[in-house]
Design a protein around this motif. Structure first.
Motif, PDB file in Angstrom:
ATOM      1  N   UNK A  25     -67.399 -25.053  65.380  1.00  0.00           N
ATOM      2  CA  UNK A  25     -66.791 -26.378  65.502  1.00  0.00           C
ATOM      3  C   UNK A  25     -67.402 -27.232  66.589  1.00  0.00           C
ATOM      4  N   UNK A  26     -68.594 -26.886  67.049  1.00  0.00           N
ATOM      5  CA  UNK A  26     -69.235 -27.662  68.114  1.00  0.00           C
ATOM      6  C   UNK A  26     -70.150 -28.736  67.533  1.00  0.00           C
ATOM      7  N   UNK A  27     -70.013 -29.942  68.051  1.00  0.00           N
ATOM      8  CA  UNK A  27     -70.916 -31.021  67.663  1.00  0.00           C
ATOM      9  C   UNK A  27     -71.272 -31.835  68.877  1.00  0.00           C
ATOM     10  N   UNK A  28     -72.529 -32.276  68.965  1.00  0.00           N
ATOM     11  CA  UNK A  28     -72.888 -33.131  70.098  1.00  0.00           C
ATOM     12  C   UNK A  28     -74.006 -34.081  69.671  1.00  0.00           C
ATOM     13  N   UNK A  70     -57.211 -25.656  68.704  1.00  0.00           N
ATOM     14  CA  UNK A  70     -57.660 -26.318  69.918  1.00  0.00           C
ATOM     15  C   UNK A  70     -58.761 -27.340  69.638  1.00  0.00           C
ATOM     16  N   UNK A  71     -58.675 -28.485  70.302  1.00  0.00           N
ATOM     17  CA  UNK A  71     -59.702 -29.500  70.135  1.00  0.00           C
ATOM     18  C   UNK A  71     -60.086 -30.120  71.458  1.00  0.00           C
ATOM     19  N   UNK A  77     -69.700 -35.414  72.603  1.00  0.00           N
ATOM     20  CA  UNK A  77     -69.532 -34.124  71.940  1.00  0.00           C
ATOM     21  C   UNK A  77     -68.094 -33.954  71.474  1.00  0.00           C
ATOM     22  N   UNK A  78     -67.913 -32.983  70.574  1.00  0.00           N
ATOM     23  CA  UNK A  78     -66.570 -32.475  70.296  1.00  0.00           C
ATOM     24  C   UNK A  78     -66.651 -30.973  70.083  1.00  0.00           C
ATOM     25  N   UNK A  80     -48.287 -25.700  65.564  1.00  0.00           N
ATOM     26  CA  UNK A  80     -47.681 -25.211  64.325  1.00  0.00           C
ATOM     27  C   UNK A  80     -48.692 -24.553  63.385  1.00  0.00           C
ATOM     28  N   UNK A  81     -49.828 -24.126  63.952  1.00  0.00           N
ATOM     29  CA  UNK A  81     -50.731 -23.279  63.180  1.00  0.00           C
ATOM     30  C   UNK A  81     -51.789 -23.993  62.380  1.00  0.00           C
ATOM     31  N   UNK A  82     -51.847 -25.315  62.449  1.00  0.00           N
ATOM     32  CA  UNK A  82     -52.881 -26.017  61.703  1.00  0.00           C
ATOM     33  C   UNK A  82     -54.234 -25.892  62.414  1.00  0.00           C
ATOM     34  N   UNK A  83     -55.263 -26.262  61.693  1.00  0.00           N
ATOM     35  CA  UNK A  83     -56.613 -26.185  62.227  1.00  0.00           C
ATOM     36  C   UNK A  83     -57.020 -27.570  62.747  1.00  0.00           C
ATOM     37  N   UNK A  84     -57.470 -27.611  64.006  1.00  0.00           N
ATOM     38  CA  UNK A  84     -57.860 -28.882  64.632  1.00  0.00           C
ATOM     39  C   UNK A  84     -59.185 -29.386  64.092  1.00  0.00           C
ATOM     40  N   UNK A  85     -59.406 -30.691  64.142  1.00  0.00           N
ATOM     41  CA  UNK A  85     -60.659 -31.275  63.679  1.00  0.00           C
ATOM     42  C   UNK A  85     -60.795 -32.716  64.121  1.00  0.00           C
TER      43      UNK A  85
END
Lengths: 497, 497, 497
Positions: free
Chosen positions: B255-258, B333-334, B326-327, B374-379
């Motif tokens: 999930x890494x972007x820069x 976690x985000x 970056x993200x 609540x268990x969702x996936x960050x983005x």
């Protein structure tokens, strides 16, 4: 079924036969059931087809329609993004001398952003709700209902195009050039009112008779200070008749159409601004200013009252416009022309309680030719590309079109005449328009290329040169010079669905 | 059928058998008919399926699409209603001292009202027509066509977001906070122009190269005086490259972007207002003012020319912006961060024909963290709630998210430096910005909670404190004080479909 | 099938029988195959029906909806084109004497242009996004979500109508007259905030409790200087209860409904304009001006601060509005009435540091009656024509309705009282409103005809005469006269879908 009827006659069969016959009967019943099921399914499908509205999503647009076609809603959109470039450095946004003139910037601009709801109610009432949000403004362009009682008698009420100029009446996306030609400085645009219109003589003659608020030359009712409300009580009468006499007879003249239109109103504006601190506006004077076609730069205006200074020129009485017009289409070739003349009563209140009044006759005309290079058929609306552009598959180039036009606008010489007695500067200062700031005549030729990638996307590249008589001065402001020739290169990306 | 072929061989059967056989033949024919009917019905259904556009109405939105997917129209809407509350009483709408400062009202406000038409034409040309009508204004936000020739070469023309800042490029509804952080005071927003963009290296690298009118820091082309038309001839070049190198490799770094982005332009503004009675605007100076993030209150501006007074500071030459960014997303976690630096040439014309010119370097940065409870996936976009909120059925709570951020913006000290000779007040009066009215540095921390009831509805509650260096004075206007810390509590109800 | 099971028992049959039996078995299998096909087709059709959203295009409107009804989007539009004609020549747009009064022009005008997106999300969250673009302005009229948790507890947040006045709460297209009656000068219109509302007691009682920014009498939150943002921190509380006690009991009283509403706020405006060069606005004073109903011409305003001159009157403290209201429908007959009273604290700062403060009580009421001539049933919303108008088929006349109303508004006498000591002109100059320019009382009677061609198209013709007490003077400006009776004839073409 048929089997059941013959069964009793076979009572003396052997057991085996009997059993077989029973089986056959059983099968027959099964078939009957199946048959009935199939019939029911068919009926249901047919019924559903008759109830489920028709949805469309294609190059023809997006919409929904009731099965009987009586109720329809189409969701439309049109966006134009332009580039405007003044290669000669002689495109002036303001000023009237080399010293004071301000160069107009080269720019990308959002020209149109037009979502629209179009459709029909009760099979008889067509409607169009079209607004434009480009340039940070909100302009309702069309808001009308057209009641189609019979083909020769229809009633169209609301905000709509005044039925007058042939190029103005062309769809915004159908024009051969990025901007309409100079005569449109004189042609009224959208107005609020009502018109009776229709087609007669096997659709070869169309007529329109209208009664509208009345707008200034080249203007719309949204340009009034109270947008879309008239600023005076007097109204305009409009009439137009247009014929395509050979429409139903294939041959050389089939694509010929010609007609004439006129508007008449008796309206009085004001020679001063609304307050002592505000300059007089077009809305107040009821008089137009003129701008170049492709360059969209103002080159003529009447003298206006500035805050606290002398009164300006104002429309004061009758305004009669008339315009003969034609088009001719033959295969890939198209030709369209119009002449527009406006006789406008104007007045000016001068110091010493002097009031001058005249009728000014301004006119303009244009001729535009187009040639489709890729085999499509020319017409009043955009051509439909035979082979839509597709780079990957290499199946098509879209439609390519060459266009050329000449147009001019002439201001009545009387507008610039000095008046009364006194020094030259005093008498000249009493003219309706300042010959050093307002152009007497503008003439423009232009050429361009249109690339229709497909029915929905169009790219255009145009070039225009506009020459002027008058409207310029020297640094001292005393000489009578010609405004420099304006050169403009424009591009457009148009998306319409 | 098979029966017909064998029939002749049975000519010597008994009558009964003969009759039965006739019946069987009859049945066979009936079955053939039924079979054919069924085939026809299937073909018709299949044909209809291929012609009938696909209609959708769900949490994914509303729209219609041709069967081949080439033509699509989605009707979208987004509305944001905010509440803004300054609990400390130190949110100032104007003024720069305890004596003159005007408290900004606590208010409900309509932040966004955005209907949109989005879709595709000919399977290749994506379009977005999005306008905003909140606050009584009309702003076209997006009006572009994106021609997707190949994934690595796409052409996007029209009004669109400048491809520069990572938080700015996030969708308006996807931001972690109600308002974007301080660096967006420096990041260009929407502009008119064209960009080439695409994805390469298995979609792990995306690039964009653009040519635009050029907008001021934090501004859009609609904030020019002639909305969506450039006010000068010079244009901006924009470039951005962003990589997600581990995108296709599951693991800790997936999930890494820069990336990094830059804009460059050479533009000249004006040190005076358009007329002697009008104050100089941002459009004229080509220089920005800065406002707090959640509170949206202006804390920095350059000196501007007021009517008839001294000239103001103006952009005069090169403007170079660059931003590493970056993200990182991992499970719930985000993290997202960016740094922005703007080098801007400015000038000021002082009395006595003194002209001063400098390059000012302003910068800003932020880091924002988010945690889904609540268990969702960050983005980069909004999370999709696993269990949409439903009070009655008690089946879900929606998605809950905690967010925190720190951001700051620093103005170049040179902007406040006195200049030339003379008294302290004279030399200070020649600075580009007034240190008693314009802040040197703002730093803000914020925390908040987002409640995604479902895919379409979001509630947010944010709190932010912004501290300032400089920008304040005493009643006499002589002391150099710090603007009081601004405290803001904001709520948002967002509906998007 | 059943046949296959019995086959082994027939092993000793003759060849012929055997063959026939084989044929029959073959047929049976064919039938089984067909039967299965038919089942599959049915299942597929049923499945498709459950997945394919429902599209509608009829006089009920245009829209798409998911099969379970949870997600719905309706695309609506409403356009009103009016004609306004002042036959008596006594409709004055400005001025307060025969010498200074400016006649309002007879005009066609575009009154409403309202596209809307209406629908539901997740079966529970209704939304309405409605904006108006008429008159060159952009006004978001409705932008709310209504969460329907249970019938007796619903939460409506965003921009919406303040739940107060009975005629104001009627749909814009449902009014009996082209313009609402005089009490609406006192009734708050749209505002931003939140309300809890619902229906109890078998739907016979509806209640609403709201918390809003607070708008001036007759105003909307979009009329604030920062449109749709409050200009002060104080908020309004709103409550309304309305009952239709006999709703579920057929009989003479079934169509009776009555209720009461109130708003309360404590808000402070300003007695001066924002700057020394700007006049004080309604937004600044927080006080309303009143205009005639059908003629829409202002006849009352408080004294306002002009640039550099004396301070104006301003709202300064409590504002309590309350309104008893009712309607009654029985067959073709309809009656609606309301009384509105506003107690408003006002102040004025006079020269010599004199501050005066009072509570002014303005009130208004109306009664409107309607009679349907063509057999339809009257109600709070538009009647549904029994036989839509169709000229060709001659099947219907549409619905015809006669309407009449009386309404008046009274300004508190204290608003005009002189104050303090000094000459008559000095003390009179200190009044809250100028009795020579502002009317004390306006009373209007009106009659009209509504022609509902069908559910979507309505034509209206109304006439109204409004008489005034006060608000006029002679050429010298010294006499206390009555504003001339205003006579207005209006037409409307309304299209709504």
């Amino acid at each position: 079924g048929a089997l059941a009827a013959t069964s009793p006659a076979l009572a003396n069969d052997s057991d085996e036969l009997e059993k077989l016959r029973a089986l056959v009967q059983e099968l027959d019943q099964k078939i009957s059931v199946l048959d009935r099921k199939s019939e029911i399914a068919e009926e249901e499908a047919a019924a559903k087809k008759n109830q489920t509205p028709i949805v469309s999503a294609s190059d023809q647009g997006f919409g929904i329609k009731s099965v009987d076609g009586n109720f329809e809603l189409r969701l439309r959109g049109q966006v134009q993004t332009d580039g405007r470039y003044y290669p000669g450095g002689d495109g002036f946004a303001s000023g009237n001398s080399d010293a004071t003139a301000q160069q107009a910037p080269n720019t990308f601009l959002l020209k149109q952003f037009r979502p629209a709801l179009q459709g029909a109610l009760w099979g008889k009432y067509d409607f169009l709700l079209l607004s434009d949000f480009a340039g940070g403004k909100t302009v309702v362009q069309d808001a009308y209902v057209d009641a189609k009682f019979v083909p020769w008698f229809q009633l169209k009420a609301g905000k709509q195009k005044t039925p007058f100029g042939i190029e103005r009446l062309q769809g915004e996306s159908d024009g051969k050039f990025i901007e309409r030609a100079l005569p449109n400085d004189l042609v009224p645009n959208r107005d609020i009112g009502v018109q009776v219109h229709g087609k007669v003589a096997n659709d070869t003659v169309e007529y329109a008779l209208g009664y509208f608020n009345g707008v200034i030359d080249g203007g719309s009712s949204d340009s009034f200070s109270n947008s879309d409300t008239d600023n005076n009580t007097d109204k305009d009468f409009v009439a137009r008749v247009f014929t395509t006499p050979f429409k139903n007879e294939p041959g050389f003249l089939q694509g010929l159409g010609f007609g004439i239109a006129a508007t008449y109103g008796d309206q009085r504006g004001s020679g001063t601004g609304a307050s002592s601190t505000a300059a007089q506006t077009s809305t107040e004077s009821l008089l137009p200013s003129f701008k170049s076609a492709l360059g969209q730069l103002t080159f003529f205006k009447y003298r206006t009252a500035s805050a606290g200074a002398a009164d300006g020129t104002y429309g004061d009485g009758e305004r009669l416009r008339w315009s003969p017009q034609f088009y001719y289409y033959n295969g890939p070739f198209g030709l369209l022309g119009e002449y527009v003349r406006v006789s406008q009563d104007v007045s000016r209140n001068l110091s010493g309680n002097i009031h001058r009044h005249d009728t000014l006759d301004n006119d303009a005309w244009q001729i535009v030719a187009s040639w489709l290079l890729t085999g499509e058929v020319a017409g009043y609306t955009n051509p439909l590309p035979k082979r839509p552009f597709d780079l990957e598959k290499g199946t098509g180039l879209g439609a390519w079109e060459l266009v050329a036009r000449y147009s001019e606008v002439n201001v009545d010489d009387k507008a610039f005449d000095p008046f009364g007695t006194g020094s030259a500067s005093t008498t000249q200062g009493r003219s309706y328009a300042d010959p050093r700031a307002a152009v007497r005549k503008a003439s423009a030729w232009a050429g361009g290329v249109n690339w229709y990638l497909n029915k929905n996307i169009k790219l255009a590249l145009d070039y225009e040169e506009t020459s002027f008589d008058g409207g310029w001065t020297d640094k001292a402001g005393s000489a009578y010079l010609d405004r420099p020739t304006e050169k403009v290169l424009s591009t457009r990306l148009q998306v319409a669905f």
